[in-house]
Scaffold this motif. Sequence first.
Motif: not given
Length: 402
Positions: A285-308
């Motif tokens: 919606q903010a017109k920001i182009n996201v390129d590569i996305i990486l999501q870590s596997i969950g642990r203790n009900n949390t995960k990390d998401i990294t994107f460029t």
Amino acid sequence: MLIVKKFGGSSVADAKKVFNVANLIVEDYKKGNDVIVVVSAQGDTTDDLIAKAKEINPKNPSKREMDMLLSAGEQISISLLAMAIETMGCPVISLLGWQAGFNTDSHHTVARIKNINGERLKKEIDKKKIVIVAGFQGINKYDDVTTLGRGGSDTSAVAIAAALKADLCQIYTDVDGVYTADPRKVPNAQKMDAICYDEMLELATLGAQVLNNRSVEMAKKYNVELEVRSSLEPHKSGTIVKEKVKMEKTLIKGVAKDNNVASISIVELEDKPGIAFKIFNKLAQAKINVDIILQSIGRNNTKDITFTVSQDNREDAIAVIEALKDTLDFKAVTYDEGVSKVSIVGAGMESNPGVAAKMFEALFDAGINIRMISTSEIKVSVLIDENKADEAVIAVHDKFVN
Ligand code: ADP
Ligand code: ASP
Ligand code: MG
């Protein structure tokens, strides 16, 4: 014959180069051709103007005023080139973007061309004048000057060639064609005689700045054949960019590098359905182009998401995520700008398994760590440390080309 010739900033950087370009133009004109020329600002003028703006307002000068400032660079180069041609006794006229009929949308600094009203251009051509047009600029519906984004003069040239159905669209620059990698960085890069629109579009989008990606997009849409040539060695044949090119045996067409990348990580994000949707929907919606996305596997009900994202979008992207803090549970947002994207491009890889593995092997042999990976039918990109990027391009290029 109607010829559109575009000269980049390095081709008109000083008086001697302006005269060199003037000679090339007059040569074609004297053969009886109609000639429309698109020019960029001289040398580093656009960068210098951006630096001047930062002296006044380092953080956020309005985009409208940035366009007013940046469009001045091309006003200088068109008039100087026209004066050079006048000294050679040929009829010539320079035109700013709005005078040449470039109507754009209102996205200042990244405007898109909506249409070209070619009346003035045609009128001047009918008077047998050489027409010199300021690249990279136009006008919006409020009569405000706009610019088309960095490297936008290539698009100006293709737009004129499409609108006036030119017979030839030549993009002159400081190298003599499109190579398998940046010839300034990779000594054994090889010049291509021809490349198809789709592969050129990927290479340009992934960092090969020899052609602006929007110009290739437009050339494909209107079927404008491009010729990339050297203004310093003008009689050397260049590279043709067109719809269909005979398939060669090579697996990949080229290697490109993009330093204008930032990676953003959302750390210890709650792990439940709908989270990725929430985040990337807001970014879209903010017109920001996201390129590569990486999501870590969950642990203790949390995960990390990294994107460029591109570095210009980094601040905005972080602001979008921070604004979600009330509805999303996460520990922190971090970013890293010391990264580069290195990509291989080639339509041939679709039917050849093992291309990605070969690229990863080249990086492994060079001791370069891969942070993120993304693939499509005709490209593989990896995110790596920026200070290893030049080395990575050479290693990957050596593995595939030769
Ligand atoms: P101009 O000022 O003419 O628009 P640019 O600097 O925008 O020129 O683009 C030309 C530059 O693109 C070359 O000097 C070269 O270093 C770089 N380049 C990057 N990748 C490639 C490639 N694959 N083939 C040719 N040139 C490339
Ligand atoms: N002068 C502009 C720039 O430096 C446009 C261009 O060169 O194509 O980005
Ligand atoms: Mg350029």
